[in-house]
Motif scaffolding. Structure first.
Motif, PDB file in Angstrom:
ATOM      1  N   ALA A   1       5.051   0.213  -5.464  1.00  0.00           N
ATOM      2  CA  ALA A   1       5.377   1.211  -6.489  1.00  0.00           C
ATOM      3  C   ALA A   1       5.384   0.501  -7.832  1.00  0.00           C
ATOM      4  CB  ALA A   1       6.736   1.849  -6.210  1.00  0.00           C
TER       5      ALA A   1
ATOM      6  N   VAL B   1       8.646   7.770  -3.142  1.00  0.00           N
ATOM      7  CA  VAL B   1       9.484   7.345  -4.260  1.00  0.00           C
ATOM      8  C   VAL B   1      10.215   8.552  -4.845  1.00  0.00           C
ATOM      9  CG1 VAL B   1       9.404   6.368  -6.588  1.00  0.00           C
ATOM     10  CG2 VAL B   1       7.914   5.442  -4.812  1.00  0.00           C
ATOM     11  N   CYS B   2      11.506   8.385  -5.066  1.00  0.00           N
ATOM     12  CA  CYS B   2      12.319   9.441  -5.676  1.00  0.00           C
ATOM     13  C   CYS B   2      11.800   9.748  -7.080  1.00  0.00           C
ATOM     14  CB  CYS B   2      13.768   8.992  -5.730  1.00  0.00           C
ATOM     15  SG  CYS B   2      14.886  10.224  -6.379  1.00  0.00           S
TER      16      CYS B   2
ATOM     17  N   MET C   1       4.616   4.960   1.137  1.00  0.00           N
ATOM     18  CA  MET C   1       5.820   4.745   0.343  1.00  0.00           C
ATOM     19  C   MET C   1       6.162   6.048  -0.390  1.00  0.00           C
ATOM     20  SD  MET C   1       6.379   1.787  -2.551  1.00  0.00           S
ATOM     21  CE  MET C   1       7.152   0.482  -1.572  1.00  0.00           C
TER      22      MET C   1
ATOM     23  N   GLY D   1       6.251   4.494  -9.720  1.00  0.00           N
ATOM     24  CA  GLY D   1       7.680   4.472  -9.413  1.00  0.00           C
ATOM     25  C   GLY D   1       8.288   3.172  -9.877  1.00  0.00           C
TER      26      GLY D   1
ATOM     27  N   ASN E   1      13.782   4.516  -2.416  1.00  0.00           N
ATOM     28  CA  ASN E   1      12.394   4.282  -2.027  1.00  0.00           C
ATOM     29  C   ASN E   1      12.352   4.154  -0.509  1.00  0.00           C
ATOM     30  OD1 ASN E   1       9.986   2.706  -1.283  1.00  0.00           O
ATOM     31  ND2 ASN E   1       9.673   2.449  -3.484  1.00  0.00           N
TER      32      ASN E   1
ATOM     33  N   CYS F   1       9.847   3.334   2.588  1.00  0.00           N
ATOM     34  CA  CYS F   1       8.533   2.823   2.986  1.00  0.00           C
ATOM     35  C   CYS F   1       8.486   2.700   4.502  1.00  0.00           C
ATOM     36  CB  CYS F   1       8.257   1.474   2.322  1.00  0.00           C
ATOM     37  SG  CYS F   1       6.623   0.844   2.721  1.00  0.00           S
TER      38      CYS F   1
ATOM     39  N   ASN G   1       8.583  -1.838  -6.879  1.00  0.00           N
ATOM     40  CA  ASN G   1       9.046  -2.077  -5.516  1.00  0.00           C
ATOM     41  C   ASN G   1       7.859  -2.568  -4.706  1.00  0.00           C
ATOM     42  OD1 ASN G   1       9.533  -1.480  -2.651  1.00  0.00           O
ATOM     43  ND2 ASN G   1      11.381  -0.440  -3.347  1.00  0.00           N
TER      44      ASN G   1
END
Lengths: 340, 340
Positions: free
Chosen positions: A101, B60-61, B58, A136, B139, B141, A139
């Motif tokens: 991300a 992601v918020c 993944m 994002g 996050n 994943c 990450n």
């Protein structure tokens, strides 16, 4: 022990919300999974003679590295920590996936990151085989795969009474680097330059792990601190340990620090990614040969003992041969917990 | 085409910084990896008769879900999208790893998340086998593993001239749900309730993928939009396609919308996680049987054609049998790109 009202630690989160249910599923579906949550890697039976070791690590900006961290080092380290988990099981790297991300797609950052990533991927012949990319907060999640002959994986649960306890390389330099970068300790530029790669570009002990397949009774990689990590072996093997603090191998740079710092960083500093392993005393000669072949110091730092109480204990023995009392030992034994 | 100065898209990032180097490594180390970056899953040869399909996603918020998203749905969806990738290759789920970054360890959130996660894990007999937990911006994943007999994986590159193009289920409901939640479109409560699970708790077409192993010439799952995803098959197979827009199967709820909305959501809405696949016309009867067995509509929506120019093209054919011109088609063909 964790009380009801205190914040949940990393291990509590895994235990309460994931591990129990995972174990129930594995018990109900005995299939390809030969080892689930709780070791350096999971093991998947894939053929009559081979297993696949699988490990996943997530590196988060602000937690595992600073926002301005050198992206080339970051690319190296993100894969290194996973290869280190494969090494701890004795697995040979086969490939990895990368999920990334990114706050923005910055070509210079990406170029440096991929340079570091492929440098270590090439060094260990571990190709990138897939993954995901999204926008994002920064990450980096890598999942790595290693091959290992069936039933040869070195697990945490195999330590036996009277086994020697060994570590590779030297311990504490990554922690010393962190202290210097945080200005908790002053190091000369040349000293910092000597040890800084230990934190930023750790060396996964892949060849050592493979060489230990038939020799070590248990192993793990030291990511959270030697004594804290050793406790995982002891818990899963139901054993105690005697550790001679003075025997923990330290770099020349760490040896310039005060005796207290030396002991604390070597015993509890994480992020060195050396291996800690146990082996029968009959293997001492074989282990010395492996160390010589790999040009890697391997040091016996203690012994596995029978468990004397209801939980595993580590007895710390100082330079005078005296065992530290519980208070002294506790101060050293606090390992790193991501939510604590 | 991406110009030098415009921001990098997701596919550019992968191509420029990861795919080329990955392919170079695989070419230099022909080993266990039988398929690298660019399909729904990578393939790892693990024994004389089996391969492992590997996929990583993944979430992601703020990007893939809102901060207040129902954690039970989130747990379901995080695994569902990976199982959907396994399905697209015809792989049988074996297990998955979860790496989770959490802003805080909130027991009620974790309980609901793990409930949704294990609900789908149990439904598809796909156990959690390992992972990582850390503090950080939310996050999720997941990397999932599936087993498949050697050389039976359904790849994106296998579409042949005159093959039929098929989709499973109905397409566009996830996009319609999103439009309703964003107040772009007004739906009755009962209509929303009917289609909302399509967005939040998609059904990975695992059984369909396995049934198509010997039948489909290519396949993928529709996550970014039917036409955009179909382009991946065409690119990798060097083919064109004719698509009959009216044949794209739509739910009764979507059929209540205007003709334009129907076409756009069905052709370009993502997140339905149905399969799009190609197969020789000789397989029509076999495919009808699979649909009947699984109680899942399978609809032939077009045909694979020879590539007429230097890049694959999709000709969109409207209800009157007329082919849309380039401008009309382009407006529909814009697929979702995570950095665009």
């Amino acid at each position: 022990m964790q009380s009801q009202s205190s914040p949940l630690g990393e291990f509590d989160v895994i235990q309460r919300f994931f591990k129990t249910q995972s174990e129930a599923m594995l018990a109900a579906n005995p299939g390809s999974v030969t080892l689930g949550i709780g070791d350096d890697c999971a093991l998947l039976k894939t053929g009559p003679h081979e297993e696949i070791a699988i490990t996943s690590d997530m590196l988060v900006c602000g937690r595992h590295f600073f926002e301005d961290a050198n992206p080339e080092w970051l690319g190296w380290k993100a894969l290194a920590v996973n290869l280190s988990d494969l090494a701890a099981m004795g697995a040979k790297p086969l490939g990895f996936t990368l999920a990334l991300a990114l706050p923005k797609a910055d070509p210079s950052w990406l170029k440096a990151f991929s340079k570091g990533l492929f440098a270590i991927a090439n060094q260990y012949s571990c190709p990138l085989i897939g993954g995901d990319t999204t926008a994002g907060p920064l990450n980096i999640c890598i999942t790595a795969f290693g091959g290992i002959p069936k039933e040869k994986a070195i697990q945490r649960s195999g330590a036996l009474k009277d086994d020697d306890i060994w570590v590779s390389g030297t311990i504490g330099d990554a922690r010393l680097t962190l202290a210097a970068l945080r200005h908790e300790i002053t190091l000369s530029k040349s000293d910092l330059a000597l040890i800084e790669p230990r934190m930023h570009q750790p060396t996964p002990r892949v060849e050592l792990g493979i060489a230990l397949r038939e020799i070590a009774s248990s192993a793990l990689d030291i990511s959270d601190g030697l004594l804290g990590d050793l406790r995982h072996i002891l818990k899963q093997s139901n054993k105690d340990a005697d550790i001679f603090l003075d025997r923990i191998p330290k770099s020349a740079t760490l040896l310039k620090q005060s005796a207290d710092i030396q002991t604390q960083y070597a015993a509890c500093g994480g992020d060195d990614y050396e291996l800690c392993f146990t082996a029968p005393t009959s293997q001492r000669e074989a282990i010395a040969k492996i160390g010589a072949n790999l040009n890697l110091p391997l040091t016996q730092i203690g012994s596995v003992k029978s468990m004397q109480n209801s939980a595993p204990e580590i007895r710390l023995i100082n330079h005078a041969g005296a065992t530290l009392n519980q208070l002294e030992a506790n101060a050293l034994l606090q390992s790193f917990d991501h939510f604590a």
